[in-house]
Design a protein around this motif. Sequence first.
Motif, short mmCIF file in Angstrom:
data_model
loop_
_atom_site.label_atom_id
_atom_site.label_comp_id
_atom_site.label_asym_id
_atom_site.label_seq_id
_atom_site.Cartn_x
_atom_site.Cartn_y
_atom_site.Cartn_z
N GLY A 50 0.82 -1.21 0.00
CA GLY A 50 0.00 0.00 0.00
C GLY A 50 0.85 1.26 0.00
N MET A 51 1.91 1.23 0.79
CA MET A 51 2.80 2.39 0.81
C MET A 51 3.35 2.64 -0.60
SD MET A 51 3.09 3.79 3.78
CE MET A 51 4.61 4.75 3.62
N LEU A 52 3.70 1.56 -1.28
CA LEU A 52 4.33 1.73 -2.60
C LEU A 52 3.33 2.20 -3.65
CD1 LEU A 52 6.65 -1.41 -2.47
CD2 LEU A 52 7.32 0.98 -2.22
N THR A 53 2.13 1.58 -3.68
CA THR A 53 1.16 2.03 -4.68
C THR A 53 0.66 3.42 -4.34
OG1 THR A 53 -0.45 0.71 -3.50
CG2 THR A 53 0.26 -0.13 -5.61
N GLY A 54 0.43 3.65 -3.04
CA GLY A 54 -0.02 4.98 -2.62
C GLY A 54 1.01 6.03 -3.01
N GLY A 55 2.28 5.63 -2.92
CA GLY A 55 3.36 6.56 -3.26
C GLY A 55 3.28 7.02 -4.70
N ILE A 56 2.88 6.12 -5.59
CA ILE A 56 2.78 6.50 -7.00
C ILE A 56 1.72 7.59 -7.16
CG2 ILE A 56 2.23 5.65 -9.32
CD1 ILE A 56 3.24 2.90 -8.37
N GLN A 57 0.60 7.39 -6.47
CA GLN A 57 -0.47 8.37 -6.54
C GLN A 57 -0.07 9.71 -5.91
OE1 GLN A 57 -4.10 7.47 -7.12
NE2 GLN A 57 -5.21 8.86 -5.78
N LEU A 58 0.64 9.58 -4.76
CA LEU A 58 1.10 10.78 -4.06
C LEU A 58 1.97 11.61 -5.00
CD1 LEU A 58 1.52 12.37 -1.42
CD2 LEU A 58 3.39 10.83 -0.89
N GLN A 59 2.85 10.93 -5.70
CA GLN A 59 3.75 11.64 -6.59
C GLN A 59 2.97 12.27 -7.74
OE1 GLN A 59 6.43 9.16 -8.76
NE2 GLN A 59 7.83 10.82 -9.25
N ARG A 60 2.01 11.53 -8.26
CA ARG A 60 1.26 12.02 -9.41
C ARG A 60 0.42 13.23 -9.05
NH1 ARG A 60 -1.78 7.41 -10.68
NH2 ARG A 60 -3.62 8.56 -10.09
N ALA A 93 -4.24 8.46 -17.21
CA ALA A 93 -5.37 8.26 -18.12
C ALA A 93 -6.68 8.28 -17.33
CB ALA A 93 -5.21 6.95 -18.88
N ASP A 94 -6.67 7.59 -16.20
CA ASP A 94 -7.86 7.57 -15.33
C ASP A 94 -8.25 8.97 -14.90
OD1 ASP A 94 -9.00 5.11 -14.96
OD2 ASP A 94 -7.50 4.45 -13.48
N ASP A 95 -7.25 9.78 -14.59
CA ASP A 95 -7.52 11.12 -14.09
C ASP A 95 -7.93 12.08 -15.20
OD1 ASP A 95 -6.89 10.14 -11.66
OD2 ASP A 95 -4.98 11.21 -11.43
N GLY A 96 -8.08 11.58 -16.41
CA GLY A 96 -8.59 12.42 -17.49
C GLY A 96 -7.55 13.30 -18.16
N PHE A 97 -6.29 12.93 -18.06
CA PHE A 97 -5.28 13.71 -18.78
C PHE A 97 -5.50 13.55 -20.28
CE2 PHE A 97 -3.57 14.28 -14.75
CZ PHE A 97 -2.50 15.16 -14.79
N ASP A 98 -5.16 14.60 -21.03
CA ASP A 98 -5.40 14.55 -22.47
C ASP A 98 -4.31 13.79 -23.20
OD1 ASP A 98 -7.72 16.56 -22.59
OD2 ASP A 98 -6.17 17.63 -21.44
N LEU A 99 -3.06 13.99 -22.71
CA LEU A 99 -1.94 13.33 -23.37
C LEU A 99 -1.05 12.73 -22.28
CD1 LEU A 99 -0.04 12.72 -25.78
CD2 LEU A 99 0.95 15.00 -25.42
#
Lengths: 390, 347, 514, 324
Positions: free
Chosen positions: A330-340, B108-114
């Motif tokens: 969870g920490m690792l997948t959550g981290g991807i989202q956190l970064q994004r 893609a899920d978050d609706g980014f265009d590219l």
Amino acid sequence: MTLVDNEQPPPPVDTTPELAPSLAFRLIKPIAGLSVPIAAVVVALLVGAVMLRALGANPIDGYIALFDGAFGGWDQLADTSIKAMPLLLVGIGICIAFRTGVINLGGEGQIIAGAILSTTVALAIPGTPRLILVPLVLIAGGIGGACWGALAGALKAYAGVSEILSTIMMNIVAGQFLSFLLQDLLIEEGAIKIQQTERLTDNSHLPLLPGGTRLHLGVVIAVLVAVLGFFLLFRSALGVRLRAVGHNPDASEYAGMAVKRSVVQALAFSGACAGVAGAILVFGSESHRLIGEGGPTAFTQNAGFNGIVAALFGALHPIATIPASFFFGGMLTGGIQLQRELQVPAALIVALNGVIVIVVVSSLKLRSRIHQWFERRSEPTSAPAEQNDE
Amino acid sequence: GSDDADDATEAAEEVVDDATEAADDAADDAAEAVDEATEAVEETVDDTADAEPIKIGIVAPSASNDLAFTQSIIDSVERVSENRDIEVATTDGTFIVEDAAAAIRGYADDGFDLVIAHGSQYGSSLEEIAPDFPETSFAWGTSADTFGLDNVYSYTVSADQGGYVNGIIAAQLTTSNVIGVVGPIEVGDAALYVDGFVAGVAAQNPDVTVNVNYIESFSDVALASEAANAHVSNGADVLTGTAQMVVGATGVATEAGIPWFGTQSDQTDLAPGEVVASQVYHWEIVLDEVLDKIAGGQLGGESFVLTFENGGLEMAFNDGFELDPEVKASADEAIAALSSGELSTGL
Amino acid sequence: MTPDPGTPTDRTVPMLEMRGITKRFPGVVANDAVDLSVLPGQVHTLLGENGAGKSTLMKILYGLYQPDEGTISMNGEEIRISSPTDAIDRGIGMIHQHFMLVPTLTVAENVALGLGGRRGLADMRPVKAKLADVSERYGLHVDPDAYIWQLAVGERQRAEILKALYRDAQVLVLDEPTAVLTPPEVDDLFATLRQLTDDGRGLVFISHKLHEVMALSDEITVLRNGKVSGHTRPSDATRESLAEMMVGRPVELTRTVSSQERGQAKLVVEHLDVMGDRGQLAVEDLSIEVHEGEVVGVAGVSGNGQRELAEAIFGLRPIASGSVEIAGTRTIAPDPRRVREMGLAYVPEERMVHGAIGDFTVAENLMLCDYHRPPYTRRGMLDRTKISERCRELIRNYRVKTPGQHTPTRNLSGGNIQKVVIAREFGSGADAFVIAQPTRGVDIGAAEYIHERLLEQRSNGAAILLISEDLDEVMQLSDRIIVLLEGKIMGEVARADFDINTLGLMMSGVTAAS
Amino acid sequence: MSEFFTVSVLVATLASGIRLATPFLLASLGEMIGQRSGVLNLGVEGVMLIGAFASYFTVLRAESVKSTVPGIDWVPDTLLGVVVALLVGLLMGLVYAFMTVVMHAEQGISGIGIFLFGLGFTDLLFQKQVGTPRPITGISKFEIPLLSDIPKIGEIFFQHNVFVYVAFLLVPIVWFVINKTTFGLDIRAVGETPEAADTLGVSVNRVRLQTILISNMLAGLAGAALALEIGIFQQNLTAGQGFIAIALVYFGGWRPWGVMAGALLFGIVSATVLQLKTLGIVEGASSSLMAMAPAVLTIVVLVIVSRRIAPPAALTRPFDRAAS
Ligand SMILES: Nc1ncnc2c1ncn2[C@@H]1O[C@H](COP(=O)(O)OP(=O)(O)OP(=O)(O)O)[C@@H](O)[C@H]1O
Ligand SMILES: Nc1ncnc2c1ncn2[C@@H]1O[C@H](COP(=O)(O)OP(=O)(O)OP(=O)(O)O)[C@@H](O)[C@H]1O
Ligand SMILES: [Mg+2]
Ligand SMILES: [Mg+2]
């Protein structure tokens, strides 16, 4: 690495004193025991909050993103489970090895060995029906990892080479061998050379579980292996031997146990678990192939080391390793989202995981001290009566 | 009697079927027309006041400031943003391929265009993900392959061209007639650059030996540094290299005062006195085109190559390095020839 | 090495007084309001069953544990001992029950540990010089440059005592110092101890051997379940009365072994040569036959090849030449499992190192040899009900004192751990046994019990090779005794000719015949 | 192949092997001291990274450091970097000692925690504080007068940066400290039989605290050696060297000379592989196979010369008097 004792905390033996402790006392005791690890995680998260703040992000948003990315929905839970899979499998292997007194730092290499063998099998017999091919590649993965582990075991048992040395070195060897194969024998033919195999046929791919997420059979297998690992260690004759050798090889030998063989077997089992993880990483991947571009960790995801942490968090118990792996997954997948979402570097999560390990592991002793304090409070006022069934 | 009746029934059924099909077709056409209309309306809306920024997500393997492959795309997007209304989110350091796949899917899920998948190793994941998001446009580099999907663009670079030019210059700078190359692993864009460089040297002066050392790692800076040392000890008096671990090798060049040739990004900062020239990738050429096409409703299906000809490649010469004008002229000549297609690297 | 000149040698004022000492461990009160005082020049003996609290009391005195209640005074002044350093500074020395020596260091280095050195250098020359003095004075001879791992137990014991004397201990605690010594070594030790008391030092002595207690003590304090259960002097006590104070019931101290017909040769060792750890020939041309229904005792000073003999028979150590036959079958390249399958069982001398696994539960240790056999294992999986039943039975039959079968074995007292090992081996269905030091460090109650069980096996027709340094024990139980010296048989004595003096002489190299 | 067996190539290979061995040697010696006292530290890699970043960053910002701390203008930048690396090593040592000595945390997992922290934290700091890789003027060669002029020998042994000399000088020093001083005696006793040391008034935990501090400072120094030799920092600069350093302690059988032999073996084999590739003797995909050589040879050599030295008996065992 000292081994965590027995299978479970010894069952509440009948040391029950005449004077039963008060109800309140009995209620507080488990809460006090639990409060320490919880407090530790809170402290670690506070440190993380400071780091987030320093990076110019709002810590609350950060943790929401982290949590949401890890556990926020079925898709996230599925991703977390997939991420936890290799940690769990390697972790089970670690439980087996460490309890046999063997420190297996070779998870990375064993994952790779399993991946190589299973991929080779799938590439060799692409037309085989799925019902046969899927089990076959998993078994091949297990065998690949087992051989790689057993080699380190044999070096330890018969040539006196410390497994700490051999497993670290064999990680390097396996990584380079993978790189070799993906430049040469197994590389996909194409205009631009990428270190990846050709796409593996769909009938080798692990089936998705119903529910519309990306959860695949590999996760179920990992949990199954955990249960098997538990039975192996604590319910089988072999497990008795392995644990005996882990605690006291001399006494085990005097009792007629084959110590050297146990060491080899433990590393073989340990490697097999990692090897299965390697196969699942290939055949459960989004890309449907083995990719080694960018270095071996691009493929292994560092699970060979993270799995050790998961296993030790699970007190070297295969079943307890399940939630521990899930947490780190969870920490690792959550981290991807956190970064994004917050655009903080992924390195933060690595550092934060380090902090969590540091704080939680430091707190374990505190917990047992609190436990002891309660024990003392509930102790009898005179020496216990002889507990003979006479 | 009954046979006739059957025939009649069949005939009737056929008629009905045909009629239904025709009706369906008509309906489809109508729907398409509506879609087109809507799109047109949307486009006008986009073009006019509201102007929601285009959201671009980048997924790249190493750090966004690695002075190499990842930085090349980050810088290019930055340059694009000067003229366009775009919003950029980056997930860098995603060397784990499965993590990259998750990030691509997340954008893609978050609706980014590219969504830009900037790493050839991400392609095979993208191939599986892109069909799930037909409304999202993806760009994948470096590759020439779009998997036949109409929402995937691909882009690549003729890294051999810049390598060739670097090689031409290098061959004229060496006096020992030994040149050293520090490479990561002999694949992809790195191999292409090295091969181009070797070809350039050979074209200029076949007597020069080029020692190529692939250190088998993209990240081991210490090994890259020692590989450069090995080159120097073997008499190399010009060095080049590619990928993010070369920052180790440029230090050796600096210490030994040996000319260095860069690629992927302008590496002048790494060795201000030694970098002669760097091949710089201008992905913005591709990006501009891709963004235009997306605006025009085309989400993919095309492939782009950076070359000197289309301006996607540029040689950045270091003003701090005094290059003989004659040598510089020969380089410019090669660039011109490569641009016009008179010259080919042979790769 | 005279006593501290500042110390008054008034031999009626206690130099050490412990009052009302209480120490609780989770689930146990190890010491319950214990009093103990030691006068200068006096040997004060602590007696008690395994787990009675003797070591705990002494560890408190030495600063290893802190008491929950109670006070300690020395020479009338109340003191706090919060660490061994405090204890050493106060002139307290301790010979621990389990040797506190670093095996990879030399004797001199072990002695010098913690003393510091000039300019931080570990210069062994002054240490060795002073050590030579002390050795000379008390007749404690050990090579200062030998590594501890190279030493026999007796020598290790001397090294332990030297450590304390080097620090000029005024009060010396000896926790079961004789458990591992041979009679001549015990005699030497006692001579040294008397010399110490003559110097005005006070000794606290702990032993399970009543004749030693009677011979050495001035005062005796008996502990039972953490409480003082009696206080006496040798002149007012007999071995029987002491035993009863300890155990709380009369104990049979001497045992007569009825003679019985011996059967066929079960364990036959012929012309055996075995190499020792240091590459020397530890067992040389040794031949023994043990018959069914017979106990053959092996006597000898420790380090004369007993351990190597046992290990070679069991396949734990390679045989250089010669042969071992069990029930008529020669063992070829034996390993412990195969030897056990041939019907031979082994009780090794070091129970915590070789006999039992401390971190395993009592049940797991009881099953250590049989766990993989039906009915305890079926198709590879353990049958926990069967195992549990079996363990309950063994625990009951061998009177193992344990809170339960799932208690970690290390939490048991030494005597009880030994009972676990004995129960396992005797219960394994084997009909031949090699048994080494079965009652070392075990209290008399438990020892009595173990002896009873051993003789029961004999009457059931088992062949038993009994290796023990305790001459009383060997003489009590054996049908004949073989004396080992430097790996060779010095001689064999039949039951009718048992005599402690003859045996003692043979052990030191004088043959009975001559 | 004959190109390889020329004097100049062999000399260059040996010199390069010695250079490559240096960070391993520094880190391994530290780890060895720790293990001799019974402490396993799997966090070397993390501490090396922290040391590397700290020294790099200090040199990069030397001016502002010097302007804030008065009176250190005369200190060379690199020395300042080294001092800071030692200090952060000390700090990490305190953290590790708190975990393992005070809190009795499981040593293996504690080390992995430190490793993860070091890996992530240096990456983070680098990205936020430095951005793109910026070269610094690292440490330069110091040719030892006279000795460096000896043909061949001078080139192999005496034309290196100061870290190389320090690392190799530390070998006899560490040997001396362990075998000839009371501190060394304490270390050996505490690593083997802590209970015995305790009964003689040796403070087990204090000795372990000291070895942990030394070991972490050496790990920090190893990181500085790496960063200042290359003159740059990048995330995961150490690329697994810390783990190899741990393996080399086992190779060396917990003896300083053995550890040195291991570091040299690993370094020289790596250098040889680099030379073979540089000379074009090894090419193409097989160069991956060659890259295995240092790892394979370390194992093979150990199998051949196996002396089966037992590790310190108390390795990884926390000491707690009350529970013993
Ligand atoms: N560290 C400890 N933790 C918990 N309990 C302990 C500890 N040390 C001793 N005990 C308990 O204290 C009791 C007394 O132990 P002690 O060692 O003092 O016995 P003893 O008289 O020396 O026995 P023996 O004759 O076997 O040496 C034991 O029953 C044991 O359960
Ligand atoms: N961690 C522990 N928890 C509970 N009891 C313990 C623990 N450690 C030791 N003990 C108890 O301490 C007592 C004494 O331990 P000690 O170290 O003196 O050796 P011992 O095994 O009793 O010696 P011997 O073998 O001579 O009888 C034992 O009876 C044991 O029950
Ligand atoms: Mg005791
Ligand atoms: Mg005892």
